[in-house]
Every structure is written in structure tokens, then in C-alpha cells.
Design a protein around this motif. Structure first.
Motif, PDB file in Angstrom:
ATOM      1  N   ARG A 264     -35.626  16.608 -42.323  1.00  0.00           N
ATOM      2  CA  ARG A 264     -36.286  15.562 -41.541  1.00  0.00           C
ATOM      3  C   ARG A 264     -36.199  14.201 -42.227  1.00  0.00           C
ATOM      4  NH1 ARG A 264     -41.535  19.328 -41.667  1.00  0.00           N
ATOM      5  NH2 ARG A 264     -40.835  19.228 -43.833  1.00  0.00           N
ATOM      6  N   PRO A 265     -36.049  13.122 -41.476  1.00  0.00           N
ATOM      7  CA  PRO A 265     -36.304  11.787 -42.026  1.00  0.00           C
ATOM      8  C   PRO A 265     -37.805  11.551 -42.008  1.00  0.00           C
ATOM      9  CG  PRO A 265     -35.495  11.604 -39.781  1.00  0.00           C
ATOM     10  CD  PRO A 265     -35.530  13.064 -40.098  1.00  0.00           C
ATOM     11  N   ILE A 266     -38.339  10.961 -43.082  1.00  0.00           N
ATOM     12  CA  ILE A 266     -39.788  10.807 -43.173  1.00  0.00           C
ATOM     13  C   ILE A 266     -40.176   9.395 -43.600  1.00  0.00           C
ATOM     14  CG2 ILE A 266     -40.326  13.227 -43.618  1.00  0.00           C
ATOM     15  CD1 ILE A 266     -40.456  12.557 -46.622  1.00  0.00           C
ATOM     16  N   VAL A 267     -41.455   9.078 -43.324  1.00  0.00           N
ATOM     17  CA  VAL A 267     -42.042   7.811 -43.732  1.00  0.00           C
ATOM     18  C   VAL A 267     -43.496   8.087 -44.106  1.00  0.00           C
ATOM     19  CG1 VAL A 267     -42.595   7.232 -41.329  1.00  0.00           C
ATOM     20  CG2 VAL A 267     -42.520   5.420 -43.049  1.00  0.00           C
ATOM     21  N   PHE A 268     -43.973   7.433 -45.165  1.00  0.00           N
ATOM     22  CA  PHE A 268     -45.367   7.607 -45.562  1.00  0.00           C
ATOM     23  C   PHE A 268     -45.791   6.438 -46.432  1.00  0.00           C
ATOM     24  CE2 PHE A 268     -42.922   9.535 -48.962  1.00  0.00           C
ATOM     25  CZ  PHE A 268     -43.621   9.232 -50.119  1.00  0.00           C
TER      26      PHE A 268
ATOM     27  N   ASN B  60     -36.166  15.829 -48.530  1.00  0.00           N
ATOM     28  CA  ASN B  60     -35.418  16.806 -49.331  1.00  0.00           C
ATOM     29  C   ASN B  60     -35.946  16.919 -50.760  1.00  0.00           C
ATOM     30  OD1 ASN B  60     -34.592  14.414 -50.484  1.00  0.00           O
ATOM     31  ND2 ASN B  60     -32.433  14.618 -49.941  1.00  0.00           N
ATOM     32  N   GLY B  61     -37.151  16.414 -50.993  1.00  0.00           N
ATOM     33  CA  GLY B  61     -37.727  16.449 -52.330  1.00  0.00           C
ATOM     34  C   GLY B  61     -37.594  15.144 -53.094  1.00  0.00           C
ATOM     35  N   LEU B  62     -36.927  14.177 -52.504  1.00  0.00           N
ATOM     36  CA  LEU B  62     -36.689  12.909 -53.181  1.00  0.00           C
ATOM     37  C   LEU B  62     -37.987  12.206 -53.581  1.00  0.00           C
ATOM     38  CD1 LEU B  62     -34.430  10.958 -54.083  1.00  0.00           C
ATOM     39  CD2 LEU B  62     -34.430  10.017 -51.760  1.00  0.00           C
TER      40      LEU B  62
ATOM     41  N   TYR C 227     -45.588  11.643 -53.476  1.00  0.00           N
ATOM     42  CA  TYR C 227     -46.641  12.099 -52.575  1.00  0.00           C
ATOM     43  C   TYR C 227     -47.392  13.298 -53.144  1.00  0.00           C
ATOM     44  CZ  TYR C 227     -42.666  14.881 -50.621  1.00  0.00           C
ATOM     45  OH  TYR C 227     -41.562  15.658 -50.426  1.00  0.00           O
ATOM     46  N   ASP C 228     -48.594  13.490 -52.621  1.00  0.00           N
ATOM     47  CA  ASP C 228     -49.399  14.650 -52.973  1.00  0.00           C
ATOM     48  C   ASP C 228     -50.078  15.148 -51.690  1.00  0.00           C
ATOM     49  OD1 ASP C 228     -51.764  13.066 -52.532  1.00  0.00           O
ATOM     50  OD2 ASP C 228     -51.563  12.278 -54.571  1.00  0.00           O
ATOM     51  N   ASP C 229     -50.971  16.108 -51.842  1.00  0.00           N
ATOM     52  CA  ASP C 229     -51.571  16.737 -50.666  1.00  0.00           C
ATOM     53  C   ASP C 229     -52.481  15.807 -49.872  1.00  0.00           C
ATOM     54  OD1 ASP C 229     -50.234  19.065 -51.218  1.00  0.00           O
ATOM     55  OD2 ASP C 229     -51.889  19.953 -52.358  1.00  0.00           O
ATOM     56  N   THR C 230     -52.847  14.665 -50.453  1.00  0.00           N
ATOM     57  CA  THR C 230     -53.734  13.731 -49.758  1.00  0.00           C
ATOM     58  C   THR C 230     -52.967  12.692 -48.953  1.00  0.00           C
ATOM     59  OG1 THR C 230     -53.836  12.127 -51.583  1.00  0.00           O
ATOM     60  CG2 THR C 230     -55.375  13.983 -51.668  1.00  0.00           C
ATOM     61  N   VAL C 231     -51.649  12.692 -49.047  1.00  0.00           N
ATOM     62  CA  VAL C 231     -50.838  11.651 -48.421  1.00  0.00           C
ATOM     63  C   VAL C 231     -50.314  12.119 -47.070  1.00  0.00           C
ATOM     64  CG1 VAL C 231     -48.729  10.285 -48.633  1.00  0.00           C
ATOM     65  CG2 VAL C 231     -50.150  10.686 -50.647  1.00  0.00           C
ATOM     66  N   PRO C 232     -50.679  11.454 -45.968  1.00  0.00           N
ATOM     67  CA  PRO C 232     -50.103  11.806 -44.660  1.00  0.00           C
ATOM     68  C   PRO C 232     -48.628  11.387 -44.591  1.00  0.00           C
ATOM     69  CG  PRO C 232     -52.104  10.463 -44.430  1.00  0.00           C
ATOM     70  CD  PRO C 232     -51.690  10.387 -45.853  1.00  0.00           C
TER      71      PRO C 232
ATOM     72  N   PRO D  93     -44.155  18.552 -46.626  1.00  0.00           N
ATOM     73  CA  PRO D  93     -42.923  17.891 -47.069  1.00  0.00           C
ATOM     74  C   PRO D  93     -42.301  18.647 -48.240  1.00  0.00           C
ATOM     75  CG  PRO D  93     -44.867  16.636 -47.729  1.00  0.00           C
ATOM     76  CD  PRO D  93     -45.344  17.710 -46.807  1.00  0.00           C
ATOM     77  N   VAL D  94     -41.004  18.564 -48.335  1.00  0.00           N
ATOM     78  CA  VAL D  94     -40.255  19.320 -49.344  1.00  0.00           C
ATOM     79  C   VAL D  94     -40.563  18.788 -50.746  1.00  0.00           C
ATOM     80  CG1 VAL D  94     -37.933  19.856 -50.188  1.00  0.00           C
ATOM     81  CG2 VAL D  94     -38.424  19.885 -47.728  1.00  0.00           C
ATOM     82  N   ARG D  95     -40.731  19.721 -51.669  1.00  0.00           N
ATOM     83  CA  ARG D  95     -40.894  19.384 -53.086  1.00  0.00           C
ATOM     84  C   ARG D  95     -39.811  20.088 -53.889  1.00  0.00           C
ATOM     85  NH1 ARG D  95     -46.083  19.009 -51.023  1.00  0.00           N
ATOM     86  NH2 ARG D  95     -47.375  17.342 -51.903  1.00  0.00           N
ATOM     87  N   ILE D  96     -39.300  19.411 -54.891  1.00  0.00           N
ATOM     88  CA  ILE D  96     -38.248  19.989 -55.724  1.00  0.00           C
ATOM     89  C   ILE D  96     -38.872  21.027 -56.658  1.00  0.00           C
ATOM     90  CG2 ILE D  96     -36.511  19.528 -57.500  1.00  0.00           C
ATOM     91  CD1 ILE D  96     -36.374  16.655 -56.402  1.00  0.00           C
TER      92      ILE D  96
END
Length: 256
Positions: A78-82, A94-96, A101-106, A153-156
Motif C-alpha cells: 500500500r502507499p501510505i501517509v501519516f 514496506n517497513g520504510l 511510527y508506533d501504535d499511537t500513530v494513525p 502498517p508493515v514493520r521490518i
């Protein structure tokens, strides 16, 4: 005036970074664009993740950071924005952005075709999706307008150092232009592990009993670089070339 930064692995040879700038300026010319680097090693999402964490705070709040290191471009990623800490981030899921980000970030998917170019190439979404999204975001479009929320969201995996049998283990994750080997071990992690006790750092057959302050303090030095991470360097030389270093070379820290 909004600032948009660009980080990619596109390099300087091709027109790709310049094309992204052109798209941004056509849609919303009232921005300043800053190139962070286009020399992330090709396809190395891990390296990109650490570079993003290093630079994003050194801009005014409201800056839009666009990052494109995207080996799976054209897939179902997915393309994402936050937004985090008053900054905005746009790029592939893709984990970039693992270190941001963390669990509190929409986090929101970029799904609304209104904020993309009309024709979407499966090989250049930096031009067709991420650059337009940055321009529209700078113009005042709200995050939730781009698309629906992304739950996970993906995490490495394996990006952080680990403690095994009372030994802190990390690795080289990138090299700078001078051949300094930069690890994934932050000074804060070292301080928490050692509790200010003496320690020995082991790397490629070398042992260091002291973390030095700068590059001139020895031939091969071990220090905390400006990024806040442990690194190794060679005074007036290139340690990567001298020792044949590579990404993934292991570093161990033991309490003395």
C-alpha cells in the motif's frame, strides 16, 4: 511555505527524482523541495529506515517527508501517509517507516484517485502517487481524505539489536561516503544495557574498551556518530575498503 523533502534510492544518473519534483511543482508550486539523498543503496529498505529517523526532526514542523525505496513497487503493497510529532510522511508500506511510527500513530492508505496522476505506472509510483500526494497535502488536503485507515502498517523484522546471554548484539546497517560503518545500536540502547558499567565492544576481530569522541583519536575508532548510533571509522581513510566490511557484519557488546 511548506517544505517537502525527498529521499530515494533513484541515484543521480536517471531523471526520476527530478520528475517527482516537476509533478509536485505543477500541482502546488508554493513549496520548497529539499533533497535529502537519492543514494540509498538500491532496494535497501532497512538503510532508508535508519536515514529517515536521522533527519526528519531537523526540519520545521509541518514538513512533508517523502521517501521512496520501493523494491515491490507495482505489487499489492500500500502507499501510505501519516503524521508523527508534527511531521508528515508519505511512501510505500514496506517497513520504510518502521523507526518512525508506533501504535499511537494513525496511518492512512493513499487510495483516492483524485490525489494521483490519471495514469498510474506499475514501476514509477513515486511520480504517479507519492509526489502528487505530497503536493496535495502541502495544499491543505487532510490525511483522512486520502483513504482509509491502515490497521497494521508493515514493520521490518530484526531491525533492532538484541540481548542474548547478557551480550548485546547488533550489526552494521549502512556506510557513509567516508566508509564509516554505522550500526543499529543507539547510544541510548548502550547506556540502558551497560548501566554505565565498563564494557568491551567486539567487531571484526577488534576489541574496544572505550567509545571515542571523534575520528582522529586512533587509526580505527569506535564512536557514537552524529546519528546517535555506534559506528566504526578509519582516520583519514575508508574502513569499509580497508577491512572489506559489509552490511550485516556483527557487533557485540559485553559488560567488562
Amino acid at each position: 511555505m511548506k517544505t517537502i523533502t525527498l529521499l530515494t534510492d533513484f541515484g543521480a544518473k536517471g531523471p526520476y527524482a527530478g520528475i517527482m519534483k516537476g509533478v509536485i511543482l505543477i500541482i502546488f508550486p508554493e513549496v520548497r523541495i529539499v533533497d535529502i539523498t537519492h543514494e540509498v543503496d538500491p532496494h535497501d529498505v532497512r538503510e532508508g529506515a535508519f536515514v529517515i529517523e536521522e533527519y526528519y526532526r531537523y526540519f520545521e514542523k509541518g514538513t512533508i517527508h517523502v521517501a521512496v525505496v520501493d523494491p515491490t513497487v507495482g505489487s499489492d503493497r500500500r502507499p501510505i501517509v501519516f503524521s508523527k510529532d508534527g511531521y508528515f510522511f508519505i511512501g510505500p508500506d514496506n517497513g520504510l517507516f518502521t523507526l518512525v511510527y508506533d501504535d499511537t500513530v494513525p496511518v492512512y492508505g493513499i487510495e483516492n484517485s483524485r490525489y494521483m496522476l490519471k495514469a498510474i505506472s506499475p514501476t514509477f509510483q513515486g511520480r504517479d502517487i507519492f509526489a502528487p500526494a505530497a503536493a496535495y497535502l502541502a495544499s491543505g488536503v487532510r490525511l483522512a481524505t486520502f483513504g482509509s485507515a491502515v490497521d497494521e502498517p508493515v514493520r521490518i523484522p530484526g531491525i533492532y539489536p538484541v540481548i542474548e546471554k547478557h551480550v548485546l548484539k547488533g550489526e552494521v546497517i549502512r556506510f557513509d561516503r567516508f566508509g564509516n560503518a554505522i550500526t543499529n545500536i543507539a547510544q541510548t540502547v548502550i547506556d540502558d544495557f551497560t548501566k554505565q558499567k565498563a564494557c568491551t565492544i567486539h567487531f571484526r576481530g577488534m576489541s574496544f574498551r572505550k567509545i571515542q569522541k571523534s575520528y582522529y583519536e586512533g587509526e580505527v575508532v569506535c564512536l557514537i556518530g552524529s546519528s546517535g548510533y555506534l559506528e566504526f571509522g578509519y582516520f583519514k581513510g575508508n574502513l569499509r575498503d580497508k577491512l572489506g566490511l559489509k552490511k550485516g557484519d556483527q557487533v557485540m557488546i559485553k559488560i567488562s
